[in-house]
Design a protein around this motif. Structure first.
Motif, mmCIF file in Angstrom:
data_model
loop_
_atom_site.group_PDB
_atom_site.id
_atom_site.type_symbol
_atom_site.label_atom_id
_atom_site.label_comp_id
_atom_site.label_asym_id
_atom_site.label_seq_id
_atom_site.Cartn_x
_atom_site.Cartn_y
_atom_site.Cartn_z
ATOM 1 N N SER A 92 -33.683 -38.856 -36.223
ATOM 2 C CA SER A 92 -34.569 -37.801 -34.408
ATOM 3 C C SER A 92 -36.147 -37.357 -34.245
ATOM 4 O O SER A 92 -36.407 -37.287 -33.182
ATOM 5 C CB SER A 92 -34.148 -36.411 -34.334
ATOM 6 O OG SER A 92 -34.653 -36.084 -35.819
ATOM 7 N N THR A 95 -36.920 -39.517 -31.370
ATOM 8 C CA THR A 95 -36.665 -39.292 -29.727
ATOM 9 C C THR A 95 -37.746 -38.688 -29.013
ATOM 10 O O THR A 95 -38.625 -37.660 -29.456
ATOM 11 C CB THR A 95 -35.686 -37.471 -29.598
ATOM 12 O OG1 THR A 95 -34.593 -38.352 -30.647
ATOM 13 C CG2 THR A 95 -35.169 -37.400 -28.266
ATOM 14 N N LEU A 97 -40.065 -35.549 -26.859
ATOM 15 C CA LEU A 97 -40.501 -34.465 -26.898
ATOM 16 C C LEU A 97 -39.556 -34.276 -25.915
ATOM 17 O O LEU A 97 -39.248 -32.627 -25.972
ATOM 18 C CB LEU A 97 -42.224 -34.039 -27.599
ATOM 19 C CG LEU A 97 -41.534 -32.402 -27.719
ATOM 20 C CD1 LEU A 97 -41.324 -32.494 -29.022
ATOM 21 C CD2 LEU A 97 -43.421 -32.274 -27.687
ATOM 22 N N ARG A 100 -35.896 -32.681 -25.976
ATOM 23 C CA ARG A 100 -36.006 -32.500 -27.658
ATOM 24 C C ARG A 100 -36.200 -30.954 -26.737
ATOM 25 O O ARG A 100 -36.584 -29.852 -27.165
ATOM 26 C CB ARG A 100 -37.149 -32.319 -28.757
ATOM 27 C CG ARG A 100 -36.723 -33.803 -29.105
ATOM 28 C CD ARG A 100 -35.481 -33.759 -29.648
ATOM 29 N NE ARG A 100 -34.943 -32.772 -30.437
ATOM 30 C CZ ARG A 100 -35.291 -32.958 -32.156
ATOM 31 N NH1 ARG A 100 -36.689 -34.258 -32.612
ATOM 32 N NH2 ARG A 100 -34.762 -32.137 -32.247
ATOM 33 N N ASP A 102 -33.332 -28.941 -28.116
ATOM 34 C CA ASP A 102 -32.585 -28.061 -28.918
ATOM 35 C C ASP A 102 -33.882 -27.543 -29.535
ATOM 36 O O ASP A 102 -33.895 -26.475 -30.577
ATOM 37 C CB ASP A 102 -32.955 -29.526 -29.351
ATOM 38 C CG ASP A 102 -33.513 -29.928 -29.874
ATOM 39 O OD1 ASP A 102 -33.863 -30.834 -29.189
ATOM 40 O OD2 ASP A 102 -32.553 -30.032 -31.470
ATOM 41 N N LEU A 103 -34.966 -28.303 -29.617
ATOM 42 C CA LEU A 103 -36.075 -27.565 -30.097
ATOM 43 C C LEU A 103 -37.488 -26.303 -30.425
ATOM 44 O O LEU A 103 -37.314 -25.253 -29.045
ATOM 45 C CB LEU A 103 -37.303 -28.150 -30.372
ATOM 46 C CG LEU A 103 -37.157 -29.462 -31.432
ATOM 47 C CD1 LEU A 103 -38.523 -30.503 -31.144
ATOM 48 C CD2 LEU A 103 -36.502 -29.722 -32.372
ATOM 49 N N ARG A 108 -40.970 -27.972 -31.634
ATOM 50 C CA ARG A 108 -41.530 -28.734 -31.314
ATOM 51 C C ARG A 108 -43.292 -28.902 -31.745
ATOM 52 O O ARG A 108 -44.067 -30.077 -31.356
ATOM 53 C CB ARG A 108 -42.149 -27.671 -29.868
ATOM 54 C CG ARG A 108 -41.244 -28.204 -28.900
ATOM 55 C CD ARG A 108 -40.353 -27.464 -27.370
ATOM 56 N NE ARG A 108 -41.490 -28.241 -26.856
ATOM 57 C CZ ARG A 108 -40.428 -29.346 -26.250
ATOM 58 N NH1 ARG A 108 -39.103 -29.395 -26.085
ATOM 59 N NH2 ARG A 108 -41.334 -30.194 -24.913
ATOM 60 N N HIS A 111 -42.973 -31.494 -34.728
ATOM 61 C CA HIS A 111 -42.420 -32.739 -34.005
ATOM 62 C C HIS A 111 -43.596 -32.910 -33.764
ATOM 63 O O HIS A 111 -43.811 -35.200 -34.105
ATOM 64 C CB HIS A 111 -41.254 -32.640 -32.926
ATOM 65 C CG HIS A 111 -40.939 -33.706 -32.328
ATOM 66 N ND1 HIS A 111 -41.675 -34.792 -31.428
ATOM 67 C CD2 HIS A 111 -39.610 -34.448 -32.944
ATOM 68 C CE1 HIS A 111 -41.165 -35.343 -31.173
ATOM 69 N NE2 HIS A 111 -39.864 -35.273 -32.015
ATOM 70 N N VAL A 162 -29.057 -36.567 -28.058
ATOM 71 C CA VAL A 162 -29.951 -34.655 -28.147
ATOM 72 C C VAL A 162 -28.771 -33.832 -29.053
ATOM 73 O O VAL A 162 -27.603 -33.582 -27.689
ATOM 74 C CB VAL A 162 -30.827 -34.426 -27.356
ATOM 75 C CG1 VAL A 162 -30.944 -33.025 -27.885
ATOM 76 C CG2 VAL A 162 -32.162 -34.803 -27.528
ATOM 77 N N GLU A 164 -27.885 -30.442 -31.306
ATOM 78 C CA GLU A 164 -29.047 -29.197 -32.070
ATOM 79 C C GLU A 164 -28.061 -28.843 -32.978
ATOM 80 O O GLU A 164 -27.378 -29.699 -33.805
ATOM 81 C CB GLU A 164 -28.206 -27.358 -32.014
ATOM 82 C CG GLU A 164 -28.753 -27.172 -29.937
ATOM 83 C CD GLU A 164 -28.716 -25.570 -29.574
ATOM 84 O OE1 GLU A 164 -27.888 -25.228 -30.795
ATOM 85 O OE2 GLU A 164 -28.278 -25.634 -28.418
#
Length: 213
Positions: A92, A95, A97, A100, A102-103, A108, A111, A162, A164
């Protein structure tokens, strides 16, 4: 590997150290060699209907090429053999940002830190691997788990691009990969996977992923 054998599959495992492979089974063949070598890939794919790539590298500041080189060798061998189904595991962390949602804010930030600093060379090569796979004519699925753990699997969540959840049990990842062998939903797509509700302490995660202890 154990789950594949339990489900009745015949399995070929490709590894650099075949003598140290921890499993033995009547339906298991262990092929030795460097996975980035096209000849090794051709030998490993003999009589195979599908390929599951779980090749990995530790974080390092040095350039990483094992993901993309192994993908090139496997795709080439698949084209020669006629084997069509490929499941390739990346992360992941690859992926973008912007996708994302879900972050959390700290998530974040982490990541971004991982992608730009200690994980940069690994993630860069994962991106090259994904390009090799997605540009190929085989029936591929790229599987992106988040942090992998050894906690028992409790059932996975899967979605395109994506999903969670900050962690995925290795048991659940194995189940995803085997389930996708006969599932058309994510053919030629990216599938994100996680174990919902799984939480692991930050110190434990750091020791496992960064210190490998």
């Amino acid at each position: 590997m154990r789950l594949a054998l339990e489900r009745g599959h015949a399995v070929t495992a490709s590894t650099r150290q075949p003598g140290a492979f921890p499993l033995q089974h009547a339906r298991l063949r262990v092929a030795g060699g460097d996975a980035t070598d096209p000849g090794v890939a051709r030998d490993a794919l003999e009589d195979c209907d599908a390929v599951i790539s779980v090749i990995g590298s530790a974080y390092t500041r040095r350039p990483v090429t094992v993901y993309s080189r192994a993908a090139s060798a496997v795709v080439g061998a698949m084209r020669e053999s006629g084997c069509r189904r490929l499941l390739a595991v990346t992360s992941s962390g690859v992926t973008p940002l912007a996708q994302r949602d879900d972050l959390s804010v700290p998530g974040r930030a982490f990541h971004r830190l991982a992608r730009r600093t200690f994980g940069r060379t690994v993630y860069d090569d994962m991106e090259r691997m994904e390009a090799v796979v997605s540009d190929s004519p085989v029936d591929w699925t790229i599987v992106r788990p988040p942090g992998l753990t050894d906690e028992p699997g409790t059932g996975y969540a899967i979605a395109e691009d994506v999903v969670e959840g900050p962690y995925c049990s290795r048991d659940d990842l194995a189940a995803v990969l085997l389930d996708q062998l006969d599932d058309d939903r994510y053919r030629r797509r990216v599938a994100a996977v996680s174990t919902p509700g799984l939480h692991v302490g930050a110190l434990t995660t750091f020791r496992r992923e960064m210190l490998k202890r």
